[in-house]
Write an enzyme that holds these catalytic residues in place. Sequence first.
Site, PDB file in Angstrom:
ATOM      1  N   SER A   7      -0.586  -9.344  49.403  1.00 43.24           N
ATOM      2  CA  SER A   7       0.614 -10.130  49.190  1.00 43.24           C
ATOM      3  C   SER A   7       1.782  -9.165  49.077  1.00 43.24           C
ATOM      4  O   SER A   7       1.725  -8.222  48.306  1.00 43.24           O
ATOM      5  CB  SER A   7       0.497 -10.955  47.913  1.00 43.24           C
ATOM      6  OG  SER A   7       0.108 -10.141  46.829  1.00 43.24           O
ATOM      7  N   CYS A   8       2.816  -9.394  49.869  1.00 42.53           N
ATOM      8  CA  CYS A   8       3.965  -8.489  49.884  1.00 42.53           C
ATOM      9  C   CYS A   8       5.242  -9.303  49.937  1.00 42.53           C
ATOM     10  O   CYS A   8       5.220 -10.508  50.166  1.00 42.53           O
ATOM     11  CB  CYS A   8       3.913  -7.557  51.102  1.00 42.53           C
ATOM     12  SG  CYS A   8       2.421  -6.547  51.222  1.00 42.53           S
ATOM     13  N   ASP A   9       6.361  -8.628  49.748  1.00 39.50           N
ATOM     14  CA  ASP A   9       7.669  -9.254  49.873  1.00 39.50           C
ATOM     15  C   ASP A   9       8.611  -8.306  50.594  1.00 39.50           C
ATOM     16  O   ASP A   9       8.728  -7.137  50.216  1.00 39.50           O
ATOM     17  CB  ASP A   9       8.237  -9.593  48.489  1.00 39.50           C
ATOM     18  CG  ASP A   9       7.431 -10.677  47.799  1.00 39.50           C
ATOM     19  OD1 ASP A   9       7.682 -11.859  48.072  1.00 39.50           O
ATOM     20  OD2 ASP A   9       6.525 -10.336  47.006  1.00 39.50           O
ATOM     21  N   GLU A  94       3.980  -8.451  56.613  1.00 34.11           N
ATOM     22  CA  GLU A  94       3.340  -9.334  55.632  1.00 34.11           C
ATOM     23  C   GLU A  94       2.072  -9.922  56.248  1.00 34.11           C
ATOM     24  O   GLU A  94       2.026 -10.198  57.452  1.00 34.11           O
ATOM     25  CB  GLU A  94       4.261 -10.514  55.287  1.00 34.11           C
ATOM     26  CG  GLU A  94       5.657 -10.133  54.897  1.00 34.11           C
ATOM     27  CD  GLU A  94       5.797  -9.886  53.412  1.00 34.11           C
ATOM     28  OE1 GLU A  94       5.004 -10.467  52.652  1.00 34.11           O
ATOM     29  OE2 GLU A  94       6.685  -9.129  53.030  1.00 34.11           O
TER      30      GLU A  94
END
Length: 419
Positions: A7-9, A94
């Site tokens: 999970s990334c942003d 992502e």
Amino acid sequence: MAEPPMSCDCLVSLPPGSLDDQVIFGKNSDRPRDEVQEVAYHPAACHPPGSMLECTYIQIPQVEQTHAVVLSKPAWMWGAEMGANDQGVCIGNEAVWTREEVAPGEALLGMDLVRLGLERGDSAWAALTVITGLLEQHGQGGPCREDPEPFSYHNTFLLVDRNEAWVLETAGRLWVAQKISEGVKNISNQLTIGAEISVEHPELRSVAQAQGWWDGEGEFSFSQVFSPENPPARMELAKQRYNGGTALLQEHDGSMTAEVMMSILRDKPSGICMDSGGFCTTGSMVSILPRDSSLPCIHFFTATPDPSRSIFKPFIFSDCSIPVLRVVSPQFGADDPVRKQPRFQSQVDRRHDLYKAHQMALNTMETNPDEGLAAYEILRDLESQCLSEISAMLSGEIPGDELGNLFFDCVDTEIKFYQ
């Protein structure tokens, strides 16, 4: 088995969202808790015609010239979670899941595509065409973590340069892209492009019709047509982070700076600064891309986990740029578990010098919070001093050539401080 930790942003602000005439890029890379992320510099290079390039799992034809790049990357793979090139391009990716199945077997990782886009693209749009072309030729897939348990996904990308940003969302070899010319935008482990499509794969809609996902009539929304009917729990959780990131960006719309972007990446209530179970934010990046092309781009990296307990250190491309070996992990050659078949049957110690020193500092913060907090505040003062120097350089108060070795100096100072 624990929920796979992906999970990334990624976030961007373009004028008038930015306080100054700058594009600001940011990304948190959330990965397995014990995975080491290194910061690697590779100079521009010329390659013999017909030569081949060894990516994480497969070989592809090399191009004759590649740009200089600085990459924040899981130490075991060839590709990168995020990075920049000497042409003023930044890219982050992502993980996403779509109605299109992830193809079995090994292909290009999304992280390989990040690095390839940076090495071969002199603008955000050029990097996008590199990535989509390679998707068409080689596909995407293969294990996305250093573990014998298979785990793969499709990818979305945020590609940014001094003038514009592009969101690229993929489903297998299919893709759509949306151009962002102004304001703020974020992506977070889900499809975000609806009907606002700037460009798309030529077979996108015909495939959707053939699969029965779209009736061919009315408005075509990529996110509605291609989002899975039963999305993984991690995609549902990503909605909270996406909404949190959007709210934080909108709160600072018109006043975004590198310092504000760093504060967003350090935000724990939104989940953007991830620290949950088997995974956490293992590396962070913020970049300043001035619209004035006579000014250098500045790329800040932590090279250590948890930005709320790390400091951002600035990298500037220059004629004297060299790899900073104290943030580069050991190499294992043919004995590397990622190179052996079957892959990932053993573990090796990939920690670089800064990672080891930072681990000791984190232990101090946990066992002696007062002492740890005091030490961290001193380092944050160092970060603030760097930001002030960068600001002075960009406004013409001090010459930029004095800051060429700033990344090396900051890494060296941080390690000495921990010791």
